[in-house]
Design a protein around this motif. Sequence first.
Motif, PDB file in Angstrom:
ATOM      1  N   ARG A  82      -2.347 -11.157   7.324  1.00 58.83           N
ATOM      2  CA  ARG A  82      -1.726 -12.469   7.514  1.00 58.83           C
ATOM      3  C   ARG A  82      -2.521 -13.565   6.809  1.00 58.83           C
ATOM      4  N   TRP A  83      -3.848 -13.401   6.773  1.00 55.64           N
ATOM      5  CA  TRP A  83      -4.725 -14.417   6.184  1.00 55.64           C
ATOM      6  C   TRP A  83      -4.488 -14.579   4.685  1.00 55.64           C
ATOM      7  N   ALA A  84      -4.247 -13.476   4.012  1.00 60.23           N
ATOM      8  CA  ALA A  84      -4.172 -13.493   2.544  1.00 60.23           C
ATOM      9  C   ALA A  84      -2.942 -14.246   2.051  1.00 60.23           C
ATOM     10  N   GLU A  85      -3.164 -15.134   1.052  1.00 58.03           N
ATOM     11  CA  GLU A  85      -2.058 -15.781   0.348  1.00 58.03           C
ATOM     12  C   GLU A  85      -1.729 -15.046  -0.941  1.00 58.03           C
ATOM     13  N   ARG A  86      -2.692 -14.337  -1.493  1.00 55.52           N
ATOM     14  CA  ARG A  86      -2.499 -13.452  -2.643  1.00 55.52           C
ATOM     15  C   ARG A  86      -3.401 -12.232  -2.460  1.00 55.52           C
ATOM     16  N   VAL A  87      -2.905 -11.074  -2.858  1.00 58.71           N
ATOM     17  CA  VAL A  87      -3.711  -9.850  -2.843  1.00 58.71           C
ATOM     18  C   VAL A  87      -3.870  -9.383  -4.282  1.00 58.71           C
ATOM     19  N   VAL A  88      -5.120  -9.194  -4.700  1.00 62.38           N
ATOM     20  CA  VAL A  88      -5.426  -8.720  -6.052  1.00 62.38           C
ATOM     21  C   VAL A  88      -6.258  -7.451  -5.935  1.00 62.38           C
ATOM     22  N   ILE A  89      -5.802  -6.361  -6.540  1.00 66.00           N
ATOM     23  CA  ILE A  89      -6.553  -5.109  -6.546  1.00 66.00           C
ATOM     24  C   ILE A  89      -7.169  -4.963  -7.933  1.00 66.00           C
ATOM     25  N   ALA A  90      -8.504  -5.083  -8.009  1.00 67.88           N
ATOM     26  CA  ALA A  90      -9.186  -5.056  -9.311  1.00 67.88           C
ATOM     27  C   ALA A  90     -10.599  -4.474  -9.131  1.00 67.88           C
ATOM     28  N   PRO A  91     -10.844  -3.281  -9.629  1.00 65.75           N
ATOM     29  CA  PRO A  91      -9.919  -2.431 -10.378  1.00 65.75           C
ATOM     30  C   PRO A  91      -8.961  -1.685  -9.450  1.00 65.75           C
ATOM     31  N   ALA A  92      -7.807  -1.328 -10.019  1.00 67.07           N
ATOM     32  CA  ALA A  92      -6.835  -0.488  -9.319  1.00 67.07           C
ATOM     33  C   ALA A  92      -6.857   0.893  -9.973  1.00 67.07           C
ATOM     34  N   SER A  93      -7.339   1.884  -9.261  1.00 71.03           N
ATOM     35  CA  SER A  93      -7.437   3.247  -9.797  1.00 71.03           C
ATOM     36  C   SER A  93      -6.065   3.916  -9.812  1.00 71.03           C
ATOM     37  N   ALA A  94      -5.950   4.996 -10.566  1.00 71.46           N
ATOM     38  CA  ALA A  94      -4.697   5.759 -10.598  1.00 71.46           C
ATOM     39  C   ALA A  94      -4.359   6.258  -9.204  1.00 71.46           C
ATOM     40  N   ASP A  95      -5.388   6.682  -8.455  1.00 73.92           N
ATOM     41  CA  ASP A  95      -5.179   7.180  -7.094  1.00 73.92           C
ATOM     42  C   ASP A  95      -4.605   6.087  -6.201  1.00 73.92           C
ATOM     43  N   PHE A  96      -5.158   4.859  -6.310  1.00 70.92           N
ATOM     44  CA  PHE A  96      -4.667   3.794  -5.439  1.00 70.92           C
ATOM     45  C   PHE A  96      -3.264   3.363  -5.818  1.00 70.92           C
ATOM     46  N   LEU A  97      -2.943   3.351  -7.101  1.00 68.57           N
ATOM     47  CA  LEU A  97      -1.578   3.013  -7.520  1.00 68.57           C
ATOM     48  C   LEU A  97      -0.580   4.008  -6.942  1.00 68.57           C
ATOM     49  N   ALA A  98      -0.959   5.288  -6.914  1.00 72.52           N
ATOM     50  CA  ALA A  98      -0.079   6.314  -6.333  1.00 72.52           C
ATOM     51  C   ALA A  98       0.101   6.068  -4.836  1.00 72.52           C
ATOM     52  N   LYS A  99      -0.986   5.707  -4.163  1.00 69.26           N
ATOM     53  CA  LYS A  99      -0.906   5.394  -2.730  1.00 69.26           C
ATOM     54  C   LYS A  99       0.025   4.218  -2.475  1.00 69.26           C
ATOM     55  N   LEU A 100      -0.162   3.166  -3.288  1.00 68.87           N
ATOM     56  CA  LEU A 100       0.637   1.955  -3.123  1.00 68.87           C
ATOM     57  C   LEU A 100       2.112   2.249  -3.342  1.00 68.87           C
ATOM     58  N   ARG A 101       2.416   3.051  -4.337  1.00 68.61           N
ATOM     59  CA  ARG A 101       3.811   3.413  -4.618  1.00 68.61           C
ATOM     60  C   ARG A 101       4.405   4.203  -3.456  1.00 68.61           C
ATOM     61  N   ALA A 102       3.613   5.127  -2.900  1.00 67.91           N
ATOM     62  CA  ALA A 102       4.121   5.993  -1.817  1.00 67.91           C
ATOM     63  C   ALA A 102       4.136   5.304  -0.465  1.00 67.91           C
ATOM     64  N   GLY A 103       3.453   4.156  -0.356  1.00 60.83           N
ATOM     65  CA  GLY A 103       3.407   3.462   0.935  1.00 60.83           C
ATOM     66  C   GLY A 103       2.460   4.099   1.923  1.00 60.83           C
ATOM     67  N   LEU A 104       1.420   4.772   1.433  1.00 59.55           N
ATOM     68  CA  LEU A 104       0.437   5.380   2.331  1.00 59.55           C
ATOM     69  C   LEU A 104      -0.436   4.304   2.960  1.00 59.55           C
ATOM     70  N   ALA A 105      -0.978   4.614   4.135  1.00 63.56           N
ATOM     71  CA  ALA A 105      -1.822   3.656   4.852  1.00 63.56           C
ATOM     72  C   ALA A 105      -2.940   4.424   5.547  1.00 63.56           C
ATOM     73  N   ASP A 106      -3.785   5.090   4.752  1.00 66.03           N
ATOM     74  CA  ASP A 106      -4.827   5.938   5.326  1.00 66.03           C
ATOM     75  C   ASP A 106      -6.224   5.352   5.177  1.00 66.03           C
ATOM     76  N   ASP A 107      -6.318   4.112   4.674  1.00 65.67           N
ATOM     77  CA  ASP A 107      -7.589   3.397   4.684  1.00 65.67           C
ATOM     78  C   ASP A 107      -7.274   1.914   4.841  1.00 65.67           C
ATOM     79  N   LEU A 108      -8.311   1.088   4.928  1.00 65.97           N
ATOM     80  CA  LEU A 108      -8.087  -0.329   5.215  1.00 65.97           C
ATOM     81  C   LEU A 108      -7.274  -1.018   4.121  1.00 65.97           C
TER      82      LEU A 108
END
Length: 406
Positions: A82-108
């Motif tokens: 809720r606090w964040a006004e923008r979220v920036v993932i830098a660097p974004a690894s190939a693994d994290f992009l796959a997680k983001l696409r799949a909607g996984l939520a297995d870490d913070l």
Amino acid sequence: MQVHPARPRILLGVTGGIAAYKAAELVRRLRAMGAEVQVVMTKAATRFVTPWTLQALSGRPVRTRLWDQTAEAAMGHIELARWAERVVIAPASADFLAKLRAGLADDLLSTLCLATEAPIAVAPAMNRRMWRHPATQENLAVLKKRGVQVWGPATGAQACGETGPGRMLEAAELCERIRAWLRPGPLNGKRVLITAGPTREAIDPVRFLSNRSSGKMGYALAQAAAEAGAQVVLVSGPTALAPPPVAELVRVESAKEMYEAVMARVENTAIFIAAAAVADYTPAVVQPHKIKKETEWLHLELVKTQDILAEVARRPKRPFTVGFAAETERLEEHARAKLERKGLDMIAANKVGKGVGFEVDENCLWVLWPGGARRLPLASKLTLARQLVALIAERYAAKNSAKDSR
């Protein structure tokens, strides 16, 4: 979501990869521009840079674990989302992009991305082969459709010793993109359709007619329009360029394909920028097999291609229409004639030839419109694109204001 311009709240996600060291400089620059920065690191990221470094630079405790007993007692991950006004993932690894696409939520970090309503941007960083892998490209295509901004990657030498696309953008460039992202641009919410690059007109299965356009100016315009807040649709001929952060990228080859792609998308478009170097002529007949070198002379019959720019300009409810004129002589004369002949709202003219215009990183433009003109001096194509987009936004607003006052 309302952004606080004086102290924007940015959640910076750092994932595992050698480019994680660049996050330190990014945090420093974001703080310098007045942003509050909360860093969230994946477990893998802490192997490349310590949380203490980013905590010292951000001035806030770095979060690394979903199951942090103190923070999670009050559902801390939801509070952060809720606090964040923008979220920036830098660097974004190939693994994290796959997680983001799949909607996984297995870490913070992945949980925050799923729980937040703030806009998300990713700055990919990975080996060139990982970047080009169809799985990564498919993941990115899905994320873009969901509205995730994709910034980069850059091309160059990589830590693995290879060279190619996959380098994370430098902190200075990322900071500029974030700055532009935070402020409402002059084209905020406007749909902008841009063509870029050359076309290839097939002669036979292995040969084609084309030109020297690299697509750099059209891609720079797409980036500049996106920075100005536009919803950008880019129709691109064949190029070797990394895609800019656009809402939709449509790849085509021939003038006919580009015409069809533009006409299918021009409805409800506010601004059309025809930066592509579309072939004026195409072979009348495409040979089904490779032509053999058996005769002294080879005659090709060429026919005119459809004029995309003129067709858009003739529409009853046309967008604000911007053309380009690439000339080898009498630049202003030819550009002014094209502006009037096709009934355009604006035209950007530049000289082309050996070492000028095509296949170079710098250019200058002579911009004309009915009743006015402005010269944009020699600069990088991205700088020029930003200046031209600002001028287009200015003229677009003036035209609409004149309409409303009637």
